[in-house]
Design a protein around this motif. Structure first.
Motif, PDB file in Angstrom:
ATOM      1  N   ALA B 161       0.922  -1.184  -0.256  1.00 34.01           N
ATOM      2  CA  ALA B 161       0.136   0.314   0.413  1.00 34.01           C
ATOM      3  C   ALA B 161       0.954   1.610  -0.261  1.00 34.01           C
ATOM      4  O   ALA B 161       1.238   1.420   0.725  1.00 34.01           O
ATOM      5  CB  ALA B 161      -1.320   0.125   0.449  1.00 34.01           C
ATOM      6  N   GLY B 162       0.617   2.058  -0.176  1.00 37.39           N
ATOM      7  CA  GLY B 162       1.256   3.835  -0.858  1.00 37.39           C
ATOM      8  C   GLY B 162       2.626   3.690  -1.385  1.00 37.39           C
ATOM      9  O   GLY B 162       2.878   4.345  -0.951  1.00 37.39           O
ATOM     10  N   LEU B 163       3.169   1.961  -2.528  1.00 38.11           N
ATOM     11  CA  LEU B 163       3.964   2.077  -3.037  1.00 38.11           C
ATOM     12  C   LEU B 163       3.928   2.325  -4.335  1.00 38.11           C
ATOM     13  O   LEU B 163       3.162   2.039  -4.415  1.00 38.11           O
ATOM     14  CB  LEU B 163       5.200   0.512  -2.592  1.00 38.11           C
ATOM     15  N   ASP B 164       5.273   2.889  -5.255  1.00 35.63           N
ATOM     16  CA  ASP B 164       5.747   3.147  -6.401  1.00 35.63           C
ATOM     17  C   ASP B 164       5.740   1.942  -7.643  1.00 35.63           C
ATOM     18  O   ASP B 164       5.732   0.849  -6.881  1.00 35.63           O
ATOM     19  CB  ASP B 164       6.308   4.236  -6.797  1.00 35.63           C
ATOM     20  N   PRO B 165       4.868   1.677  -8.227  1.00 32.18           N
ATOM     21  CA  PRO B 165       4.708   0.340  -9.138  1.00 32.18           C
ATOM     22  C   PRO B 165       5.972  -0.183  -8.970  1.00 32.18           C
ATOM     23  O   PRO B 165       6.658  -1.173  -8.922  1.00 32.18           O
ATOM     24  CB  PRO B 165       4.945   0.949 -10.778  1.00 32.18           C
ATOM     25  N   LYS B 166       7.408   1.037  -9.356  1.00 29.09           N
ATOM     26  CA  LYS B 166       8.558  -0.714  -9.249  1.00 29.09           C
ATOM     27  C   LYS B 166       9.116  -0.778  -8.050  1.00 29.09           C
ATOM     28  O   LYS B 166       9.436  -1.809  -7.656  1.00 29.09           O
ATOM     29  CB  LYS B 166      10.099   0.669  -9.469  1.00 29.09           C
ATOM     30  N   VAL B 167       8.693  -0.623  -6.742  1.00 31.95           N
ATOM     31  CA  VAL B 167       8.781  -0.576  -5.195  1.00 31.95           C
ATOM     32  C   VAL B 167       7.897  -1.334  -5.137  1.00 31.95           C
ATOM     33  O   VAL B 167       8.351  -2.898  -4.386  1.00 31.95           O
ATOM     34  CB  VAL B 167       9.004   0.664  -4.417  1.00 31.95           C
ATOM     35  N   THR B 168       6.957  -1.801  -6.070  1.00 32.13           N
ATOM     36  CA  THR B 168       6.058  -2.970  -5.460  1.00 32.13           C
ATOM     37  C   THR B 168       6.407  -3.911  -6.296  1.00 32.13           C
ATOM     38  O   THR B 168       6.310  -5.696  -5.337  1.00 32.13           O
ATOM     39  CB  THR B 168       4.622  -2.233  -6.125  1.00 32.13           C
ATOM     40  N   GLU B 169       6.536  -4.495  -7.102  1.00 31.56           N
ATOM     41  CA  GLU B 169       7.407  -4.872  -7.890  1.00 31.56           C
ATOM     42  C   GLU B 169       8.416  -6.148  -6.591  1.00 31.56           C
ATOM     43  O   GLU B 169       8.635  -7.362  -6.805  1.00 31.56           O
ATOM     44  CB  GLU B 169       7.838  -4.919  -8.975  1.00 31.56           C
ATOM     45  N   GLU B 170       9.552  -4.669  -6.416  1.00 34.39           N
ATOM     46  CA  GLU B 170      10.480  -5.370  -5.700  1.00 34.39           C
ATOM     47  C   GLU B 170      10.059  -6.216  -4.819  1.00 34.39           C
ATOM     48  O   GLU B 170      10.454  -6.636  -4.313  1.00 34.39           O
ATOM     49  CB  GLU B 170      11.441  -4.538  -5.570  1.00 34.39           C
ATOM     50  N   MET B 171       9.051  -5.943  -3.922  1.00 33.95           N
ATOM     51  CA  MET B 171       8.908  -6.003  -2.459  1.00 33.95           C
ATOM     52  C   MET B 171       7.814  -7.673  -2.736  1.00 33.95           C
ATOM     53  O   MET B 171       7.967  -7.941  -2.465  1.00 33.95           O
ATOM     54  CB  MET B 171       7.624  -4.734  -2.231  1.00 33.95           C
ATOM     55  N   TYR B 172       7.174  -7.581  -3.472  1.00 30.48           N
ATOM     56  CA  TYR B 172       6.101  -8.570  -4.281  1.00 30.48           C
ATOM     57  C   TYR B 172       7.899 -10.182  -4.164  1.00 30.48           C
ATOM     58  O   TYR B 172       7.225 -11.062  -4.150  1.00 30.48           O
ATOM     59  CB  TYR B 172       5.565  -8.702  -5.907  1.00 30.48           C
ATOM     60  N   ALA B 173       8.554  -9.490  -5.371  1.00 29.76           N
ATOM     61  CA  ALA B 173      10.127 -10.098  -5.586  1.00 29.76           C
ATOM     62  C   ALA B 173      10.525 -10.828  -4.894  1.00 29.76           C
ATOM     63  O   ALA B 173      11.453 -12.212  -4.023  1.00 29.76           O
ATOM     64  CB  ALA B 173      10.650  -9.636  -6.857  1.00 29.76           C
TER      65      ALA B 173
END
Ligand SMILES: Nc1ncnc2c1ncn2[C@@H]1O[C@H](COP(=O)(O)OP(=O)(O)O)[C@@H](O)[C@H]1O
Ligand SMILES: [Mg+2]
Lengths: 284, 228
Positions: B161-173
């Protein structure tokens, strides 16, 4: 300046000044350590409420002619603290109203009782002393100083032993509970200790100014420092320095001790706030 | 192997019932995504599973004694936004559930914290103040803390929540990596695409309650779209 030092040399040999300094340093050390937690948990208002409860208890103790009024104040205040902090951070809204009731109620009833039953010739002077601690810190008996020192040392030792737990429960109570830390027990401990500190601090600054003693050093430290440890250490140092200064100024200048300490705390807070604004460009 | 068994849970607060008849099981190594509209009780369910809130009815069973070792990444709270704490202090606090009454952290606990900071790529931030970090960095700090508390069971409440798309992808990874290493993951998500892509099981809260393998959920969704 030389004049001031000469003045201090005149006063320091007096036992009452030394007692005041010892008690003041110990109490302000304790209150600043837990002040950080109270401020961060958004519990600072509880300090205020509890100090009024302590005032009410003190009034009752006075009427009943209890010789050592701490015997009554301590259990009553501790009980209230436990009731108020029991719900943890989740019952804030309900807690607020309850707190306001208890706090104002205790203050009002306390004064009423003193008014009806007091045999003292100088009632308003008595009340003023209890609310603003005008002189009580300068009239401590050796026993009281000992009680104060022992309780303070206990509080400080407990804080050191439970430092990591207090941090965890303050930063994120839910995480602590979820991962199996006994957060309830630690909240309980914090509540009891805060009540003890408040009863102790009544001697120093009186019940109206206790919150100031607890929150100002923490707020000042938080302006400039960024880790929990450095904030805690800084707030302890500030609190001790401010209280010592405050007592000395009060003794030399003949001002009320409690108010002078609080004024010192405020001046330091303003200075720290200023510095943080100057540095602010970088990280705010 | 079954790790958590929830039977007929009734969720809510005092008088208001938020959800009823919630039953599902989580097995070791699962990646369960809890999805559903806002207000359908996802966070409430997680709080109940974590023991922060009592269920109004039903039962939760953690199978095996060590299964209670839980890691948790909460939704960020207001208090934490300006909390003066160093990254290291926060990560270390995750080790506390193994401390008992011991007052200070052991060497082993400090090493564990250091390992998890390394794993999350935040070693360089160890001395920095939490409140000065970016949203993505903060989430990594909280994840490192959660990893100190558990080796087997991780709860995440809207971790992106509240993260930008690139950081979101990293988090999912990062989360996927943990799951591949054998960590059971239970995650609340708003992001249906990510839920379908990463999870092994889906729990859909709300009116069209669903629990089952992600493939079945996807099939049912496609079926639903063709019919309607
Ligand atoms: N502490 C609370 N007390 C009472 N009701 C609450 C509380 N927290 C959430 N609710 C209500 O419970 C419902 C579900 O909330 P929540 O579990 O946070 O939903 P979600 O996470 O799925 O968006 C909402 O209607 C919300 O208003
Ligand atoms: Mg939610």
């Amino acid at each position: 300046m030389a004049n001031l030092i000469a003045q201090l040399e005149l006063y320091l040999p007096y036992a009452f000044v030394r007692y005041a300094l010892i008690a003041g340093v110990m109490i302000s050390l304790c209150s600043s350590l837990f002040g950080v937690t109270l401020v961060l948990k958004r519990f600072s208002f509880i300090g205020d409420g509890l100090s009024h409860v302590a005032f009410g208890a003190m009034a009752v103790a006075m009427i009943l002619h209890v010789t050592n009024n701490m015997l009554l104040m301590m259990p009553v205040t501790v009980a209230c603290a436990i009731l108020l902090l029991k719900g943890g951070s989740h019952t804030k809204i309900k807690g607020d109203a309850a707190l306001a009731m208890i706090s104002v109620g205790a203050l009002g009833i306390g004064y009423l009782l003193m008014n009806i039953f007091s045999t003292s010739a100088n009632l308003s002077g008595d009340v003023c002393t209890q609310l603003f601690g005008s002189t009580s810190i300068l009239t401590l008996r050796p026993v009281e100083v000992w009680v104060c020192v022992i309780l303070s040392l206990t509080v400080i030792v407990l804080f050191c032993l439970f430092y990591n737990k207090i941090f965890a429960v303050t930063f994120d109570e839910d995480f602590a509970v979820a991962t199996g830390v006994r957060a309830k027990a630690y909240n309980f401990l914090i509540a009891v200790i805060i009540a003890v500190i408040i009863v102790l601090a009544m001697n120093l600054v009186g019940s109206l100014l206790i919150s100031a003693l607890i929150v100002f050093p923490a707020l000042s430290a938080m302006r400039l420092f960024k880790s929990f440890r450095s904030v805690t250490v800084c707030s302890a140092v500030l609190s001790v320095v401010n209280t010592t200064l405050g007592i000395l100024i009060a003794v030399v200048g003949g001002t009320p001790v409690g108010s002078t300490i609080v004024a010192t705390d405020i001046v330091v807070f303003v200075i720290f706030y200023g510095i943080s604004l100057l540095k602010g460009g970088k990280n705010r | 192997m079954e790790q958590i068994v929830c039977r007929d849970l009734k969720l809510g607060y005092e008088k208001t019932v938020v959800a009823d008849g919630v039953s599902f099981t989580v097995s070791k190594g699962d990646y369960l995504c809890i999805v559903g509209e806002n207000g359908t009780g996802k966070s409430t369910l997680m709080k109940v599973m974590l023991g922060l809130l009592k269920p109004l009815g039903g039962s939760i069973e953690f199978v095996g004694a060590s299964a209670r070792r839980i890691g948790y990444l909460p939704q960020q709270t207001e208090v934490q936004k300006d909390f003066p704490a160093a990254v290291k202090e926060i990560v270390l606090s995750g080790c506390l559930n193994k401390s008992g009454l011991r007052p200070f952290y052991t060497k082993a606990q400090k090493a564990l914290a250091a390992r998890n900071m390394e794993k999350m790529g935040i070693t360089a931030l160890a001395g920095r103040s939490y409140r000065e970090l970016s949203g993505g960095q903060q989430q990594r700090v909280l994840l490192a803390r959660a990893l100190c508390a558990t080796e087997e069971l991780l709860f995440l409440d809207e971790p992106v929540a509240g993260l930008d798309p690139k950081v979101t992808e990293e988090m999912y990874a990062v989360i996927e990596g943990l799951n591949k290493e054998g960590m059971t993951v239970i995650m609340i998500s708003h992001d249906m695409a990510a839920a379908l892509r990463y999870s092994s099981h889906i729990l859909n809260m709300g009116n069209d309650f669903f629990f089952g393998p992600t493939a079945d959920f996807a099939a049912r969704r496609e079926g639903g779209e063709q019919n309607g």
